[in-house]
Design an enzyme around this catalytic site. Structure first.
Site, PDB file in Angstrom:
ATOM      1  N   ASP A 288     -11.297   2.610   3.708  1.00 28.18           N
ATOM      2  CA  ASP A 288     -11.732   1.245   3.403  1.00 28.18           C
ATOM      3  C   ASP A 288     -13.229   1.162   3.113  1.00 28.18           C
ATOM      4  OD1 ASP A 288      -9.953  -0.788   3.171  1.00 28.18           O
ATOM      5  OD2 ASP A 288      -9.851  -1.261   5.311  1.00 28.18           O
TER       6      ASP A 288
ATOM      7  N   LYS B  65       0.837  -1.211   0.000  1.00 27.01           N
ATOM      8  CA  LYS B  65       0.000   0.000   0.000  1.00 27.01           C
ATOM      9  C   LYS B  65       0.866   1.252   0.000  1.00 27.01           C
ATOM     10  CE  LYS B  65      -3.810  -2.410   2.168  1.00 27.01           C
ATOM     11  NZ  LYS B  65      -4.320  -2.990   3.406  1.00 27.01           N
TER      12      LYS B  65
ATOM     13  N   GLN C  56      -5.477  -1.846   9.580  1.00 26.58           N
ATOM     14  CA  GLN C  56      -5.219  -3.135   8.933  1.00 26.58           C
ATOM     15  C   GLN C  56      -5.793  -4.282   9.766  1.00 26.58           C
ATOM     16  OE1 GLN C  56      -3.476  -3.525   5.854  1.00 26.58           O
ATOM     17  NE2 GLN C  56      -4.172  -5.633   6.038  1.00 26.58           N
TER      18      GLN C  56
END
Ligand code: NAP
Length: 277
Positions: free
Chosen positions: A117, A50, A94
């Site tokens: 997200d 990422k 995460q």
């Protein structure tokens, strides 16, 4: 091979170029903060990818590594501090989080305006009422891949195998919002094969290697393989690629299909949040 290969890595490259072009019109740099709790090696690798993606589009990115034994309140306070920062436009925690931390309680506290997200209940609620704003990365990437086929989604029968909010349930809602007729299969579905056989679009998000076989696939169907399963040191999908590609009209490879698009959509979401829409 009869199926056309839907190469997510190629499409993701194109998305990144578009982002770089859009960035030239901005007077500030979009910033993404990734929070990692503990040191799970798979998470560390995903985060590295990422960060590399952010570098490719000239975003600012930072990783906040917190100890595995952190308590939930301290983690939430960290998220709140990121919510308050004006140079951070996207926040991602995460997963998985260590046992003992309620992941929903943490996601609840990411500001919906910084939810890179798309998993905060406000953004998922907007998806539910067909007012899509920031949508989860994997489902959004899947929609882009389906659009890439040139086939219309409207009127198609889509079957999602899997119903997690992260993938199956959300992609089903996105397909429904685009006027597909949607069936969900899950672990209690009585006859998955019979349901999948009716599909014009199959989204396999089960987490079981070779779950979708050629006999389940209608000739010409669009087959999206979301699964990432580690078999003998190799990443394989949920679809028995070698045989299904002979029947399907379009198929995504694993690796190089949905995965790169998921990452590209994280960048797109961050940009969207940065420019406030
Ligand atoms: P998950 O939360 O474990 O969900 C799996 C789903 O499959 C559940 O809804 C489960 O049903 C259903 N299922 C399990 N066994 C089944 C069976 N025998 N028949 C029908 N349905 C069955 O997993 P996830 O997070 O959605 O991820 C799914 C897969 O996609 C995993 O391999 C994951 O690694 C991968 N993934 C890939 C990406 C990417 O970027 N490529 C991103 C996210 C996830 P129940 O709800 O009844 O338990």
């Amino acid at each position: 091979m009869s199926a056309e290969l839907l190469k997510g890595s190629q499409l993701a490259k194109r998305v990144r170029s578009q982002i770089r072009r859009k960035l030239k019109k901005l007077t500030f740099t979009p910033g993404l903060a990734v929070v990692q709790v503990g040191d799970d090696p798979a998470s560390t690798l995903y985060i590295k990818h990422k960060q590399r993606d952010c570098e490719k589009v000239h975003f600012h990115s930072e990783v906040h590594r917190l100890p595995a034994d952190i308590n939930q309140d301290t983690l939430i306070a960290h998220v709140e501090a990121l919510n308050a920062r004006t140079d951070i436009h996207g926040i991602l925690v995460q997963m998985p989080l260590p046992a003992g931390i309620d992941k929903e309680a943490v996601i609840d506290r990411i500001s919906p305006q910084k939810d890179a997200d798309g998993l905060n209940p406000v953004n998922l609620g907007n998806l539910l009422i067909n007012r899509e704003s920031v949508t989860p990365c994997t489902p959004t990437g899947i929609i882009r891949l389906i659009e890439r086929t040139g086939e219309q989604i409207e009127g198609k029968h889509a079957v999602c195998i899997g119903r997690s909010p992260l993938v199956g349930k959300s992609v089903g809602l996105m397909l429904l919002n685009r006027n597909a007729t949607v069936t969900y299969c899950h672990s209690r579905t009585v006859d998955v094969t019979a349901e999948v056989q009716k599909a014009d679009i199959i989204v396999a998000a089960v987490g079981r290697p070779a779950f979708v076989t050629a006999d389940m696939v209608k000739p010409g169907a669009i087959v999206i393989d979301v699964g990432i399963n580690h078999v003998n040191g190799r990443a394989v999908g949920d679809v028995k690629f070698e045989e299904v590609k002979e029947v399907a009209g379009f198929i995504t490879p694993v690796p190089g299909g949905v995965g790169p698009m998921t990452r590209a959509m994280l960048l797109e979401n961050t940009l969207k949040l940065a420019i406030g829409g």
